[in-house]
Design a protein around this motif. Structure first.
Motif, mmCIF file in Angstrom:
data_model
loop_
_atom_site.group_PDB
_atom_site.id
_atom_site.type_symbol
_atom_site.label_atom_id
_atom_site.label_comp_id
_atom_site.label_asym_id
_atom_site.label_seq_id
_atom_site.Cartn_x
_atom_site.Cartn_y
_atom_site.Cartn_z
ATOM 1 N N VAL A 1 0.839 -1.202 0.000
ATOM 2 C CA VAL A 1 0.000 0.000 0.000
ATOM 3 C C VAL A 1 0.875 1.254 0.000
ATOM 4 N N LEU A 2 1.896 1.257 0.836
ATOM 5 C CA LEU A 2 2.793 2.416 0.879
ATOM 6 C C LEU A 2 3.543 2.608 -0.442
ATOM 7 N N LEU A 3 3.845 1.513 -1.112
ATOM 8 C CA LEU A 3 4.511 1.617 -2.405
ATOM 9 C C LEU A 3 3.613 2.332 -3.414
ATOM 10 N N ALA A 4 2.334 1.953 -3.430
ATOM 11 C CA ALA A 4 1.396 2.620 -4.336
ATOM 12 C C ALA A 4 1.242 4.092 -3.979
ATOM 13 N N VAL A 5 1.132 4.382 -2.684
ATOM 14 C CA VAL A 5 0.991 5.769 -2.245
ATOM 15 C C VAL A 5 2.250 6.553 -2.567
ATOM 16 N N ALA A 6 3.416 5.935 -2.416
ATOM 17 C CA ALA A 6 4.680 6.616 -2.696
ATOM 18 C C ALA A 6 4.772 7.039 -4.160
ATOM 19 N N PHE A 7 4.297 6.187 -5.061
ATOM 20 C CA PHE A 7 4.315 6.548 -6.478
ATOM 21 C C PHE A 7 3.296 7.632 -6.798
ATOM 22 N N VAL A 8 2.159 7.590 -6.111
ATOM 23 C CA VAL A 8 1.126 8.600 -6.375
ATOM 24 C C VAL A 8 1.574 9.979 -5.898
ATOM 25 N N VAL A 9 2.100 10.059 -4.681
ATOM 26 C CA VAL A 9 2.490 11.361 -4.127
ATOM 27 C C VAL A 9 3.950 11.699 -4.400
ATOM 28 N N ARG A 10 4.664 10.799 -5.061
ATOM 29 C CA ARG A 10 6.073 10.997 -5.427
ATOM 30 C C ARG A 10 6.934 11.318 -4.197
ATOM 31 N N SER A 11 6.854 10.414 -3.215
ATOM 32 C CA SER A 11 7.592 10.595 -1.971
ATOM 33 C C SER A 11 8.693 9.542 -1.862
ATOM 34 N N ALA A 12 9.920 9.997 -1.767
ATOM 35 C CA ALA A 12 11.053 9.075 -1.636
ATOM 36 C C ALA A 12 11.067 8.410 -0.262
#
Length: 104
Positions: free
Chosen positions: A55-66
């Motif tokens: 889930v965090l991986l998907a959110v990281a790509f959506v919000v572009r957070s390293a």
């Protein structure tokens, strides 16, 4: 639901087992007392970490957070390492001779 014939057959088999192995009934009724804990419960933390990592991986790509990307990668790696170690331990334990089978 069992038919009447199947019930009679099953009752005959149970009687035969009771006559042949009188301790079997006691052993089967107390099985849950000495049986090992189910493995599914042991891996609950691993499953949670992997699902949270996905889930965090998907959110990281959506919000572009390293930062989220690194955290999700760590959680996913934890799950992979945990399952790999558990599989290796099972493989080693499976190859090890049991005490009852060991010769003296």
């Amino acid at each position: 639901m069992l038919s009447q014939h199947d019930r009679r057959t099953l009752a005959a088999i149970e009687e035969s087992l009771r006559a042949d192995a009188p301790d079997l009934e006691r052993l089967l009724t107390r099985f849950d007392q000495w049986a090992p804990e189910r493995r599914r419960r042991r891996y609950r933390a691993t499953w949670c970490a992997v699902l949270l990592g996905a889930v965090l991986l998907a959110v990281a790509f959506v919000v572009r957070s390293a930062d989220l990307l690194v955290l999700s990668a760590l959680l996913l790696m934890f799950g992979a390492v945990r399952w790999t170690v558990a599989a290796a331990v099972r493989a080693v334990a499976h190859r090890r001779p049991t005490r009852t089978g060991a010769r003296r």
